[in-house]
Design a protein around this motif. Structure first.
Motif, PDB file in Angstrom:
ATOM      1  N   GLN A  97     -47.921 -35.323  37.020  1.00 28.49           N
ATOM      2  CA  GLN A  97     -48.786 -36.499  36.940  1.00 28.49           C
ATOM      3  C   GLN A  97     -47.941 -37.715  36.566  1.00 28.49           C
ATOM      4  OE1 GLN A  97     -51.725 -36.387  33.833  1.00 28.49           O
ATOM      5  NE2 GLN A  97     -52.751 -38.258  34.501  1.00 28.49           N
ATOM      6  N   GLN A  98     -48.197 -38.818  37.259  1.00 31.37           N
ATOM      7  CA  GLN A  98     -47.524 -40.072  36.950  1.00 31.37           C
ATOM      8  C   GLN A  98     -48.578 -41.148  36.769  1.00 31.37           C
ATOM      9  OE1 GLN A  98     -44.390 -41.041  39.646  1.00 31.37           O
ATOM     10  NE2 GLN A  98     -43.988 -43.054  38.751  1.00 31.37           N
ATOM     11  N   LYS A  99     -48.586 -41.783  35.597  1.00 29.86           N
ATOM     12  CA  LYS A  99     -49.551 -42.841  35.292  1.00 29.86           C
ATOM     13  C   LYS A  99     -48.767 -44.120  35.015  1.00 29.86           C
ATOM     14  CE  LYS A  99     -53.457 -41.892  33.104  1.00 29.86           C
ATOM     15  NZ  LYS A  99     -54.562 -42.512  33.878  1.00 29.86           N
ATOM     16  N   ASN A 100     -48.844 -45.064  35.950  1.00 29.22           N
ATOM     17  CA  ASN A 100     -48.111 -46.323  35.833  1.00 29.22           C
ATOM     18  C   ASN A 100     -49.073 -47.454  35.483  1.00 29.22           C
ATOM     19  OD1 ASN A 100     -45.646 -45.134  36.595  1.00 29.22           O
ATOM     20  ND2 ASN A 100     -46.154 -45.344  38.765  1.00 29.22           N
ATOM     21  N   PHE A 101     -48.861 -48.077  34.343  1.00 27.63           N
ATOM     22  CA  PHE A 101     -49.718 -49.173  33.892  1.00 27.63           C
ATOM     23  C   PHE A 101     -49.252 -50.499  34.468  1.00 27.63           C
ATOM     24  CE2 PHE A 101     -50.508 -45.860  30.825  1.00 27.63           C
ATOM     25  CZ  PHE A 101     -51.870 -45.957  30.609  1.00 27.63           C
ATOM     26  N   ASP A 102     -50.214 -51.376  34.733  1.00 25.59           N
ATOM     27  CA  ASP A 102     -49.890 -52.688  35.300  1.00 25.59           C
ATOM     28  C   ASP A 102     -49.094 -53.548  34.333  1.00 25.59           C
ATOM     29  OD1 ASP A 102     -51.304 -51.810  37.440  1.00 25.59           O
ATOM     30  OD2 ASP A 102     -52.914 -53.299  37.325  1.00 25.59           O
ATOM     31  N   THR A 103     -49.287 -53.319  33.035  1.00 25.77           N
ATOM     32  CA  THR A 103     -48.603 -54.123  32.030  1.00 25.77           C
ATOM     33  C   THR A 103     -47.464 -53.329  31.406  1.00 25.77           C
ATOM     34  OG1 THR A 103     -48.833 -55.234  29.888  1.00 25.77           O
ATOM     35  CG2 THR A 103     -50.306 -53.393  30.320  1.00 25.77           C
ATOM     36  N   SER A 104     -46.402 -54.010  31.068  1.00 24.20           N
ATOM     37  CA  SER A 104     -45.264 -53.358  30.420  1.00 24.20           C
ATOM     38  C   SER A 104     -45.532 -53.084  28.941  1.00 24.20           C
ATOM     39  CB  SER A 104     -44.016 -54.223  30.565  1.00 24.20           C
ATOM     40  OG  SER A 104     -44.227 -55.506  29.974  1.00 24.20           O
ATOM     41  N   VAL A 105     -46.644 -53.611  28.416  1.00 25.99           N
ATOM     42  CA  VAL A 105     -46.984 -53.377  27.014  1.00 25.99           C
ATOM     43  C   VAL A 105     -47.247 -51.898  26.768  1.00 25.99           C
ATOM     44  CG1 VAL A 105     -48.657 -53.892  25.190  1.00 25.99           C
ATOM     45  CG2 VAL A 105     -47.877 -55.706  26.743  1.00 25.99           C
ATOM     46  N   ARG A 106     -47.864 -51.221  27.768  1.00 24.57           N
ATOM     47  CA  ARG A 106     -48.122 -49.795  27.644  1.00 24.57           C
ATOM     48  C   ARG A 106     -47.042 -49.007  28.380  1.00 24.57           C
ATOM     49  NH1 ARG A 106     -52.644 -47.825  25.400  1.00 24.57           N
ATOM     50  NH2 ARG A 106     -54.374 -49.266  25.037  1.00 24.57           N
ATOM     51  N   GLN A 107     -46.600 -47.940  27.749  1.00 25.94           N
ATOM     52  CA  GLN A 107     -45.557 -47.103  28.330  1.00 25.94           C
ATOM     53  C   GLN A 107     -46.136 -46.226  29.431  1.00 25.94           C
ATOM     54  OE1 GLN A 107     -43.702 -44.568  25.436  1.00 25.94           O
ATOM     55  NE2 GLN A 107     -42.360 -43.573  26.931  1.00 25.94           N
ATOM     56  N   ASP A 108     -45.457 -46.195  30.580  1.00 28.83           N
ATOM     57  CA  ASP A 108     -45.883 -45.315  31.669  1.00 28.83           C
ATOM     58  C   ASP A 108     -45.741 -43.856  31.248  1.00 28.83           C
ATOM     59  OD1 ASP A 108     -46.334 -47.551  33.197  1.00 28.83           O
ATOM     60  OD2 ASP A 108     -44.416 -47.430  34.260  1.00 28.83           O
ATOM     61  N   TYR A 109     -46.457 -42.993  31.974  1.00 29.72           N
ATOM     62  CA  TYR A 109     -46.409 -41.556  31.656  1.00 29.72           C
ATOM     63  C   TYR A 109     -45.935 -40.789  32.873  1.00 29.72           C
ATOM     64  CZ  TYR A 109     -47.904 -36.769  30.856  1.00 29.72           C
ATOM     65  OH  TYR A 109     -47.946 -35.405  30.744  1.00 29.72           O
ATOM     66  N   LEU A 110     -45.046 -39.843  32.663  1.00 29.81           N
ATOM     67  CA  LEU A 110     -44.612 -38.912  33.696  1.00 29.81           C
ATOM     68  C   LEU A 110     -44.467 -37.551  33.034  1.00 29.81           C
ATOM     69  CD1 LEU A 110     -43.587 -38.310  36.574  1.00 29.81           C
ATOM     70  CD2 LEU A 110     -41.273 -38.841  35.740  1.00 29.81           C
ATOM     71  N   GLY A 111     -45.259 -36.579  33.507  1.00 30.79           N
ATOM     72  CA  GLY A 111     -45.205 -35.279  32.868  1.00 30.79           C
ATOM     73  C   GLY A 111     -45.994 -34.237  33.633  1.00 30.79           C
ATOM     74  N   PRO A 112     -46.005 -33.014  33.124  1.00 30.96           N
ATOM     75  CA  PRO A 112     -46.702 -31.929  33.815  1.00 30.96           C
ATOM     76  C   PRO A 112     -48.217 -32.057  33.686  1.00 30.96           C
ATOM     77  CG  PRO A 112     -45.839 -31.163  31.715  1.00 30.96           C
ATOM     78  CD  PRO A 112     -45.326 -32.556  31.898  1.00 30.96           C
ATOM     79  N   THR A 113     -48.903 -31.543  34.690  1.00 31.72           N
ATOM     80  CA  THR A 113     -50.352 -31.460  34.648  1.00 31.72           C
ATOM     81  C   THR A 113     -50.774 -30.151  35.299  1.00 31.72           C
ATOM     82  OG1 THR A 113     -52.436 -32.572  35.240  1.00 31.72           O
ATOM     83  CG2 THR A 113     -50.667 -32.657  36.863  1.00 31.72           C
ATOM     84  N   TRP A 114     -51.877 -29.587  34.865  1.00 27.09           N
ATOM     85  CA  TRP A 114     -52.377 -28.364  35.481  1.00 27.09           C
ATOM     86  C   TRP A 114     -53.892 -28.288  35.318  1.00 27.09           C
ATOM     87  CZ3 TRP A 114     -54.771 -24.664  32.340  1.00 27.09           C
ATOM     88  CH2 TRP A 114     -54.528 -24.744  30.969  1.00 27.09           C
TER      89      TRP A 114
END
Length: 428
Positions: free
Chosen positions: A292-309
């Motif tokens: 799963q990759q969650k990319n936020f529009d703002t740089s204030v929040r850290q993006d997420y890249l990690g496993p999902t199931w």
């Protein structure tokens, strides 16, 4: 925690519910003991092309009322009463307890033409707490669903829904301490196209959808939660055994929070591989895992890249006994002002028919939620037991008890809750 995405609906212990748009519009007026642990009624149904199309209260048979040539109407209702020891899942010493009275009516009209099917339904959910009136609420959904079969290879399922809902006080982090429940209206449309015969070695599905949620009150805290979401997806099924298929899936959803100050707008992309088992097999369901990759529009929040199931599996070793294993891991959007929650859940349920008229279910579940960039971590547990007696083909009476507990590193979010109820279910 994302309570409304993974939840245990404690009043739906005996049935597999409807799928597709119907499930998308679902909401609960009684805050579930923990919305963290999913229930098979909402997770297991799976393929929209294999669903029955008509939601049934407790899996009991319905008699169609023919209102016109080719048009049938079905109706059912659930009524329950009991006691909730902690209506808002508040901390120790401040738990508001109350008796409650609840009714959940469903009316569906269905028409078929050859292999095509069209349904229009209404679903209501009304609860009254004599000792805690702010959570005495009514929820309403109108849902349209259709399935069109173009050939033995090609078919499409599509639909739309409109709902009027509340987040009961205590059901989200944002609503804790409110004097009134957060009221919102939602709309959704979706479509899934399938190409490939059921018996074919390979099959492809593509889907797209759009949804909208707009809050109507408590705007100081809810304005930042108004959101539109647009999603697309594709999956490929490849039969590796007579009743087993390999799945490769791609899903992408863009969450557009309309208030620029929310800092939550993001692009959520998932790549998954897994297996599915046909409904005719002893094991039914799906297991998928990936990234799963969650990319936020703002740089204030850290993006997420990690496993999902994701896992939703039913094992039925006997015709009268089955086990449901439900679980998952994902990064979700926060429903309050804490960091992005990474949630891992698992639940196990045992359904057993002691007689043709006597049914039971035992279940246990756990959710672990870590909030990124904060010191908050929640561990939630839910245990439930239920017994249902079929008085008639169309009428059932049952008892249900649920105990839930949350232990958080932030004491504000700790709670203990006991929910007991007497339930009557009728299908007409």
């Amino acid at each position: 925690m994302k309570h409304k995405q993974l939840h245990l609906v404690v009043t739906s212990l005996f049935a597999l519910g409807a799928t597709g748009v119907w499930a998308a519009g679902e909401a609960d007026t009684i805050p579930a003991s923990s919305r963290a642990v999913p229930n098979s009624a909402n997770v297991l149904p799976g393929n929209v092309f294999e669903s029955g199309g008509v939601p049934v209260a407790a899996g009991r048979s319905q008699q169609a009322l023919k209102v016109a040539d080719g048009v049938n109407v079905y109706a059912d209702a659930q009524a329950s009463t009991g006691y909730d020891s902690n209506v808002t899942m508040a901390g120790k010493g401040s738990e508001p307890g109350s008796a409650f009275y609840r009714i959940r009516p469903t009316v569906t009209a269905e028409t078929r033409y050859r292999e095509d099917r069209y349904t229009l339904g209404y679903k209501g959910d009304f609860v009254h707490y004599p000792n805690f009136d702010p959570n005495s609420l009514g929820q309403n959904d109108v849902i349209f669903q259709a399935q069109n079969v173009f050939s033995s290879r090609a078919a499409m399922a599509w639909g739309a829904s409109s709902g009027d809902h509340y987040d009961p006080i205590g059901s989200t982090d944002r609503s804790i301490g409110n004097q009134t429940a957060d009221h919102y209206r939602s709309k959704a449309v979706s479509a899934t196209f399938r190409y490939g015969a059921e018996e074919a070695t390979g099959r492809v599905e593509m889907d797209a959808g759009w949804g909208s949620k707009r809050y109507q009150n408590n705007r100081a805290t809810t304005e930042s939660a108004d959101v539109d979401n647009t999603n697309v997806g594709a999956r490929f099924y490849y039969r590796v055994m007579p009743k087993t298929r390999l799945i490769a899936e791609y899903r992408r959803t863009y969450f557009d929070y309309t208030n620029d100050t929310s800092l939550l707008s993001n692009d959520d992309t998932r790549y998954l591989l897994g297996l599915s088992w046909d409904a005719s097999a002893a094991v039914t369901g799906t297991i998928k895992a990936g990234q799963q990759q969650k990319n936020f529009d703002t740089s204030v929040r850290q993006d997420y890249l990690g496993p999902t199931w994701e896992a939703s599996v039913r094992w039925k070793p006997l015709s009268y006994s089955s086990f449901d294993l439900i679980g998952g891991r994902s990064a979700n959007d926060p429903d309050g002002f804490t960091g992005v929650p990474i949630a891992k859940s698992v639940s196990l349920g045992w359904n057993h028919d002691w007689k043709s008229y006597l049914h039971s279910k035992l279940s246990a579940g756990k959710l672990d939620t870590n909030y990124r960039n904060t010191n908050r971590k929640d561990d939630e547990y839910v245990y439930s037991a239920a017994l249902m007696y079929d008085v008639r083909r169309w009428l059932g009476v049952g008892l249900e008890y649920t105990f839930s507990h949350r232990d958080s590193t932030v004491d504000t979010y700790d709670y203990v809750r006991r929910l007991s109820m007497l339930k009557v279910e009728a299908s007409f």
